[in-house]
Design a protein around this motif. Structure first.
Motif, short mmCIF file in Angstrom:
data_model
loop_
_atom_site.label_atom_id
_atom_site.label_comp_id
_atom_site.label_asym_id
_atom_site.label_seq_id
_atom_site.Cartn_x
_atom_site.Cartn_y
_atom_site.Cartn_z
N HIS A 137 4.04 11.87 -0.50
CA HIS A 137 4.49 11.60 -1.86
C HIS A 137 5.95 12.00 -2.02
O HIS A 137 6.70 11.37 -2.78
N GLN A 138 6.39 13.03 -1.29
CA GLN A 138 7.75 13.54 -1.44
C GLN A 138 8.81 12.48 -1.15
O GLN A 138 9.92 12.53 -1.70
N LEU A 176 3.65 7.76 -0.99
CA LEU A 176 2.46 7.77 -1.83
C LEU A 176 2.87 7.91 -3.29
O LEU A 176 3.77 8.69 -3.62
N SER A 177 2.21 7.17 -4.17
CA SER A 177 2.62 7.16 -5.57
C SER A 177 1.41 7.04 -6.49
O SER A 177 0.40 6.42 -6.15
N ALA A 190 8.04 1.72 1.88
CA ALA A 190 7.03 0.98 1.15
C ALA A 190 6.30 1.96 0.24
O ALA A 190 5.96 3.07 0.65
N VAL A 191 6.08 1.57 -1.01
CA VAL A 191 5.35 2.40 -1.97
C VAL A 191 3.87 2.03 -1.90
O VAL A 191 3.51 0.86 -2.02
N VAL A 192 3.04 3.04 -1.67
CA VAL A 192 1.61 2.80 -1.41
C VAL A 192 0.76 3.71 -2.29
O VAL A 192 1.23 4.73 -2.79
N ALA A 308 5.34 16.99 -12.96
CA ALA A 308 6.04 16.14 -13.93
C ALA A 308 5.65 14.67 -13.75
O ALA A 308 5.44 13.95 -14.73
N ASP A 309 5.55 14.24 -12.50
CA ASP A 309 5.16 12.86 -12.20
C ASP A 309 3.74 12.59 -12.68
O ASP A 309 3.44 11.54 -13.27
#
Length: 360
Positions: A137-138, A176-177, A190-192, A308-309
């Motif tokens: 995620h970082q 990771l998001s 790539a956002v996964v 926060a996210d």
């Protein structure tokens, strides 16, 4: 295809991500040939990881955080000084050599790094030619549309440096998001979705009226006990990583501490009214998937960004102490739409298999 995993063993998040990805890869006919786990002397590899990863596990010495005398907050300066002693640097050099030897021995088609800094330093030293994928995620901090962790404070700058070191030589980074974002091609990113285990995806959530908590650092136990003295009727179960504690430590009939056990943790997650945690990414995602309100108490800058996210994504609230009353008061007003998040998580397998099989 053959995959080798390198996993940072601090906490449970990266370990459960590795389990989930290994299950996905095997379902599609691929093989995880070996798993290398970085750990410090004061951490143990949880039994659930050894049972479920489905591959040979080899550990090596890796940098770790230092905490204050109260065993709560991370002491950043102390952590840096401890990890750059001559003795430690020699140990880390041996670990870098071990990672290199095992890559040469197993000859994987792809190496997957779950945020272990020594894997990046190994790439810097040996310039491995095998495709190298970094997952965490970082890494989302590099995305232009990510709103958090962009400050100029010392801790945020060191975290961004750590991200860079972890991903040296990366063919691709998978960030990771909590929510979809466009891929960021300039950074090979790539956002996964989060990597949740099959057991979480199949869980049956319900509300049995108790509070669930997880604390990596046992120093927060005193705060929980003090809170419970004023709220003796509230049932609460907390999981901790205290090596000297018995499997189950009952403070009284309504407050219990459990040594970390993944099967038991998920059972309690299914039935809780709300979840309290030190803001690790993975368990917050599990709570969101099951529709559980979350209260997060960050212990260092990485967890502050996670919290926060997560608050922005509708997970719950943030706090500075384990005053569980704040969560109890918040629960009735929690109205996040878990359906959108669940759909995003359920798209993970297709996306990960596509990203991990189109490198070679």
């Amino acid at each position: 295809m053959k995959y080798l995993f390198i996993v940072q063993g601090e906490g449970r998040g990266h370990l459960t991500q590795a389990i989930s990805l290994s299950q996905m890869l095997r379902r599609h006919g691929h093989e995880v040939v070996e798993v290398l786990v970085g750990k410090s002397s004061n951490r143990e590899i949880p039994a659930f990881f050894l049972e479920k990863i489905g591959a040979k596990v080899k550990t090596f010495t890796s940098p770790s955080f230092c905490y204050g005398k109260d065993h709560k907050k991370v002491k950043l300066t102390k952590s840096i000084l401890l990890n750059i002693t001559v003795k430690k640097l020699r140990e880390y050099s041996k670990s870098v050599n071990l990672i290199h030897r095992h890559i040469q021995k197993t000859e994987p088609d792809v190496v997957i790094n779950f945020y272990e800094i020594l894997a990046g330093l190994m790439n810097l030293r040996f310039r491995e030619h095998v495709p190298f994928v970094c997952i965490a995620h970082q890494f989302l901090m590099k995305h232009p549309d990510f709103q958090y962790g962009n400050g100029t404070g010392r801790e945020e700058m060191l975290l961004r440096l750590n991200n860079t070191l972890c991903s040296i030589g990366a063919t691709k980074t998978l960030a990771l998001s909590f929510y979809p974002l466009k891929d960021f091609y300039r950074e090979r990113m790539a956002v996964v979705p989060p990597l949740l285990r099959e057991e979480v995806l199949q869980a049956d959530p319900r509300d049995k009226g108790y509070i669930l908590g997880y604390m990596l650092n046992p120093g927060y136990a005193d705060e929980v006990k003090e809170w419970h003295k004023s709220h003796p009727d509230q049932e609460a179960h907390f999981f901790w990583d205290k090596k000297t504690a018995p499997p189950v430590f009952r403070v009284n009939d309504r407050l219990t501490f459990h040594r970390i056990n993944d099967v038991k943790f998920l059972e309690y997650m299914q039935g809780c009214s709300g979840y309290v945690t030190t803001a690790g990414f993975e368990s917050v995602c599990e709570a969101m998937y099951l529709g559980k309100p979350v209260m997060m108490i960050p212990t260092h800058v990485e967890q502050e960004i996670n919290a926060a996210d997560a608050v922005g994504a509708g997970a719950g609230i943030e706090s500075t102490t384990f005053d569980v009353s704040r969560l109890v008061e918040y629960i009735p007003s929690h109205n996040a739409d878990s359906g959108v998040f669940r759909a995003w998580v359920q798209s993970a397998e297709e996306l990960f298999i596509r990203h991990l099989t189109t490198l070679v």
